[in-house]
Design a protein around this motif. Structure first.
Motif, PDB file in Angstrom:
ATOM      1  N   GLN A  28       0.739   2.535   2.350  1.00 48.94           N
ATOM      2  CA  GLN A  28      -0.054   1.624   1.516  1.00 48.94           C
ATOM      3  C   GLN A  28       0.386   0.176   1.704  1.00 48.94           C
ATOM      4  OE1 GLN A  28       0.477   2.528  -2.630  1.00 48.94           O
ATOM      5  NE2 GLN A  28       2.621   3.096  -2.346  1.00 48.94           N
ATOM      6  N   VAL A  68      -4.148  -3.424   4.535  1.00 49.44           N
ATOM      7  CA  VAL A  68      -4.401  -3.222   3.104  1.00 49.44           C
ATOM      8  C   VAL A  68      -4.484  -4.566   2.395  1.00 49.44           C
ATOM      9  CG1 VAL A  68      -3.554  -2.182   0.967  1.00 49.44           C
ATOM     10  CG2 VAL A  68      -3.285  -0.978   3.131  1.00 49.44           C
ATOM     11  N   TRP A 122      -5.373   4.321   0.264  1.00 45.58           N
ATOM     12  CA  TRP A 122      -5.308   2.855   0.229  1.00 45.58           C
ATOM     13  C   TRP A 122      -6.346   2.232   1.176  1.00 45.58           C
ATOM     14  CZ3 TRP A 122      -1.200   5.976   1.796  1.00 45.58           C
ATOM     15  CH2 TRP A 122      -1.022   6.095   3.175  1.00 45.58           C
TER      16      TRP A 122
END
Ligand SMILES: [Cu+2]
Length: 185
Positions: free
Chosen positions: A42, A47, A122
């Motif tokens: 993540q 991200v 994510w």
């Protein structure tokens, strides 16, 4: 100065160019690439920049076939919905998009479609269908007239066709110049 083989070659090239260009017209950019390394964690770079699916969001017209391409080295999932809804794939789903493969879905109706990767939650993205980028005008959950995935899979000949067309045009110019005695340039 008859050059029959050359003429035949030109004809073939022209035909290939026409066949290649025809489906390319009327097709907008509608490919979403899964970023390399997106499945890492993540904390993956994509991200923070919100582009594990690139481009994100993708805006298309109704009736557009969108292609997801896995350019990463691991298998991902393309799953409609939001992670928080805990509902994967009520509109579309490819539960094992292996590396280098693609998945297609045709968006018949306008609306905003969230999707994510259920293996790596994510990774989130959005496809906006229609001009309005605000809230969807229709309730997408009740109008799920889902079009089969592979109905209108138009092959993407774009770049190749352009090159072939250029060669064909050049061939034609040379051919005309030769047959009519116009000096070459
Ligand atoms: Cu994934």
């Amino acid at each position: 100065m008859k050059s029959k083989p050359f003429g035949a070659l030109f004809g073939l090239l022209a035909l290939v160019a026409i066949l290649g260009v025809a489906p390319a017209f009327g097709q907008t950019a509608n490919e979403i690439d899964i970023a390399s390394g997106a499945g890492g964690s993540q904390n993956a770079a994509c991200v923070a920049t919100n582009n594990c699916f690139t481009p994100n969001p993708l805006t298309v017209a109704p009736g557009t076939t969108v292609t997801w391409k896995n350019t990463d080295t691991t298998t991902h999932v393309v799953c409609s919905g939001k992670v928080t809804d805990d509902q994967c794939g009520s509109v579309f789903e490819d539960d094992a998009l292996k590396k280098g493969t693609t998945f297609q879905f045709t968006f018949a109706n306008a609306g905003t479609f969230d999707y994510f990767c259920s293996v790596h939650p994510w990774m989130t993205g959005q496809v906006i269908v229609g001009a309005a980028s605000t809230t969807p005008s229709t309730n997408t959950t009740t109008t799920t007239t889902t079009t089969p995935d592979n109905t209108t899979a138009v092959p993407e000949f774009g770049p190749v066709a352009s090159i072939v067309l250029a060669i064909a045009v050049m061939s034609m110019v040379v051919f005309v110049a030769k047959t009519r005695g116009i000096p070459k340039f």
